[in-house]
Design a protein around this motif. Sequence first.
Motif, mmCIF file in Angstrom:
data_model
loop_
_atom_site.group_PDB
_atom_site.id
_atom_site.type_symbol
_atom_site.label_atom_id
_atom_site.label_comp_id
_atom_site.label_asym_id
_atom_site.label_seq_id
_atom_site.Cartn_x
_atom_site.Cartn_y
_atom_site.Cartn_z
ATOM 1 N N PHE A 1 -10.692 3.356 4.157
ATOM 2 C CA PHE A 1 -9.796 3.172 5.459
ATOM 3 C C PHE A 1 -8.380 2.314 4.993
ATOM 4 N N SER A 2 -7.462 2.954 5.390
ATOM 5 C CA SER A 2 -6.175 2.180 5.372
ATOM 6 C C SER A 2 -6.238 0.981 5.874
ATOM 7 N N GLN A 3 -5.601 -0.157 5.502
ATOM 8 C CA GLN A 3 -5.389 -1.314 6.374
ATOM 9 C C GLN A 3 -4.472 -1.210 7.451
ATOM 10 N N ALA A 4 -4.830 -1.675 8.615
ATOM 11 C CA ALA A 4 -4.088 -1.607 9.928
ATOM 12 C C ALA A 4 -2.563 -2.449 9.682
ATOM 13 N N PRO A 5 -1.674 -1.757 9.952
ATOM 14 C CA PRO A 5 -1.477 -0.907 10.836
ATOM 15 C C PRO A 5 -1.192 0.414 10.081
ATOM 16 N N GLN A 6 -1.298 0.498 8.726
ATOM 17 C CA GLN A 6 -0.958 1.502 7.990
ATOM 18 C C GLN A 6 -1.884 2.822 8.135
ATOM 19 N N LYS A 7 -1.132 4.009 8.161
ATOM 20 C CA LYS A 7 -1.758 5.282 8.335
ATOM 21 C C LYS A 7 -2.569 5.720 7.084
ATOM 22 N N PRO B 1 0.269 7.447 3.602
ATOM 23 C CA PRO B 1 0.435 6.432 2.436
ATOM 24 C C PRO B 1 -0.537 6.276 1.429
ATOM 25 N N LEU B 2 -1.669 5.853 1.928
ATOM 26 C CA LEU B 2 -2.891 5.622 1.091
ATOM 27 C C LEU B 2 -3.522 6.863 0.310
ATOM 28 N N ILE B 3 -3.103 8.246 0.967
ATOM 29 C CA ILE B 3 -3.531 9.387 0.113
ATOM 30 C C ILE B 3 -2.405 9.705 -0.916
ATOM 31 N N LEU B 4 -1.135 9.717 -0.625
ATOM 32 C CA LEU B 4 -0.250 9.801 -1.378
ATOM 33 C C LEU B 4 -0.200 8.677 -2.803
ATOM 34 N N LYS B 5 -0.494 7.402 -2.406
ATOM 35 C CA LYS B 5 -0.718 6.482 -3.399
ATOM 36 C C LYS B 5 -1.775 6.820 -4.269
ATOM 37 N N ARG B 6 -2.953 7.509 -3.966
ATOM 38 C CA ARG B 6 -4.101 7.859 -4.639
ATOM 39 C C ARG B 6 -3.817 9.032 -5.500
ATOM 40 N N ILE B 7 -3.110 9.836 -4.869
ATOM 41 C CA ILE B 7 -2.585 11.048 -5.733
ATOM 42 C C ILE B 7 -1.528 10.622 -6.863
ATOM 43 N N ASP B 8 -0.625 9.788 -6.424
ATOM 44 C CA ASP B 8 0.360 9.187 -7.461
ATOM 45 C C ASP B 8 -0.181 8.447 -8.532
ATOM 46 N N GLN B 9 -1.410 7.836 -8.482
ATOM 47 C CA GLN B 9 -2.209 7.160 -9.369
ATOM 48 C C GLN B 9 -2.879 7.907 -10.340
ATOM 49 N N SER B 10 -3.178 9.323 -9.880
ATOM 50 C CA SER B 10 -4.009 10.083 -10.698
ATOM 51 C C SER B 10 -3.501 10.792 -11.876
ATOM 52 N N THR B 11 -4.084 10.678 -12.877
ATOM 53 C CA THR B 11 -3.320 11.350 -14.215
ATOM 54 C C THR B 11 -3.827 12.966 -14.147
#
Length: 182
Positions: free
Chosen positions: A82-88, A91-101
């Motif tokens: 779950f993202s932290q309120a009030p974040q949708k 951005p968390l999905i994109l951050k996880r993708i960005d962190q993936s190798t």
Amino acid sequence: MWEWKMKTFKQHIIVDGYNFILRTSRIDPSDDEALWRAREKLIHQLVAYRGNKQLQITIVFDGQDVKLPGKTSRPSGIHVLFSQAPQKADPLILKRIDQSTQKGNIILVTSDRPLALLAQAQGCQIQSVEDFISRISKREKQENSNKYEQKMSKAELEEWLELFGGKINKSEQNKAREQGKS
């Protein structure tokens, strides 16, 4: 902080949780109990879909005003975030993708076009919610039909006939012989 690693899984499916639920269920998003039931149903569907596959599934939900009746355990390979309120969730999905190798091994399941375009630009595969549901349905039908269509060897057929006193005609004998060769 949860670490993002994809060590043992060849494929990783990230599901845009509420996008999935709101595309497949007719619920009032302000009804906390209905939303909780829909989340649990989605999680159970994805646990069943994963089965024994070498597959990691992450389901990401918006964290706004999340009310959970308690923490439930999840099997290995299934992560619920779950993202932290009030974040949708986006951005968390994109951050996880960005962190993936291994971005090319990620399939993002969403029908949110702007999110899909951003994830695709990072190298992910995209699958709409509707296409993913179709994929799950086809696989379930295939697994269910294969479950009951097991072929017997000639020896097994003869053993059954001996046990249950059945008789077999020549065409059935030939068919049994052919099946025994495979």
